[in-house]
Design an enzyme around this catalytic site. Sequence first.
Site, mmCIF file in Angstrom:
data_model
loop_
_atom_site.group_PDB
_atom_site.id
_atom_site.type_symbol
_atom_site.label_atom_id
_atom_site.label_comp_id
_atom_site.label_asym_id
_atom_site.label_seq_id
_atom_site.Cartn_x
_atom_site.Cartn_y
_atom_site.Cartn_z
ATOM 1 N N CYS A 92 4.328 -9.877 17.878
ATOM 2 C CA CYS A 92 5.613 -9.190 18.528
ATOM 3 C C CYS A 92 6.039 -8.073 17.603
ATOM 4 O O CYS A 92 6.628 -8.416 16.429
ATOM 5 C CB CYS A 92 6.540 -10.331 18.733
ATOM 6 S SG CYS A 92 7.973 -9.852 19.817
ATOM 7 N N CYS B 95 3.092 -4.258 7.236
ATOM 8 C CA CYS B 95 1.946 -3.303 6.911
ATOM 9 C C CYS B 95 1.420 -3.650 5.543
ATOM 10 O O CYS B 95 2.193 -3.751 4.602
ATOM 11 C CB CYS B 95 2.394 -1.938 6.984
ATOM 12 S SG CYS B 95 1.023 -0.785 6.622
ATOM 13 N N CYS C 215 2.071 -0.225 3.235
ATOM 14 C CA CYS C 215 3.449 -0.133 2.702
ATOM 15 C C CYS C 215 4.388 -0.991 2.768
ATOM 16 O O CYS C 215 5.469 -0.637 2.160
ATOM 17 C CB CYS C 215 3.792 1.553 3.347
ATOM 18 S SG CYS C 215 4.506 0.961 5.119
ATOM 19 N N CYS D 66 3.662 4.786 7.006
ATOM 20 C CA CYS D 66 2.325 5.355 6.274
ATOM 21 C C CYS D 66 1.284 5.767 7.139
ATOM 22 O O CYS D 66 0.407 6.493 6.449
ATOM 23 C CB CYS D 66 2.104 4.124 5.338
ATOM 24 S SG CYS D 66 1.274 2.790 6.037
ATOM 25 N N CYS E 167 1.042 2.437 11.675
ATOM 26 C CA CYS E 167 2.343 2.260 11.056
ATOM 27 C C CYS E 167 3.329 3.535 10.930
ATOM 28 O O CYS E 167 2.818 4.763 10.505
ATOM 29 C CB CYS E 167 2.195 1.716 9.735
ATOM 30 S SG CYS E 167 3.575 1.470 8.665
#
Length: 120
Positions: free
Chosen positions: A107, A83, A86, A38, A35
């Site tokens: 996607c 995510c 976060c 984070c 991510c």
Amino acid sequence: AKLTPEQYRILREHGTERAFTGKYEKNKAAGEYVCAGCGQPLFESDAKFDSGSGWPSFTRPEDGAVEEHSDTAHGMVRTEVVCSRCEGHLGHVFPDGPGDRGGLRYCINSAALDFKPEDN
């Protein structure tokens, strides 16, 4: 403060990058996608495949790395992927992925990701 304006627009404002413009759409290197918000590990490179959609596509996330929510924006019914740490918007999941790999296509926007190459 650490996000670029494009990363902020996608991760925090639920934006989408234009198809075929993301830096990881054609990436074939071995490693891990994390991510951009984070740093949480999200997808291994062996789960990535070329869907032809214009966005990086994956068959499966890391265990517990993402959460899925119903998304009815823009007059469509889709499943949003965020995510789990976060809550940054990553993209959407669709049931049209490779059948031999579970049938799902995650996607994901390149701007929502950072790539950590495998150590050689």
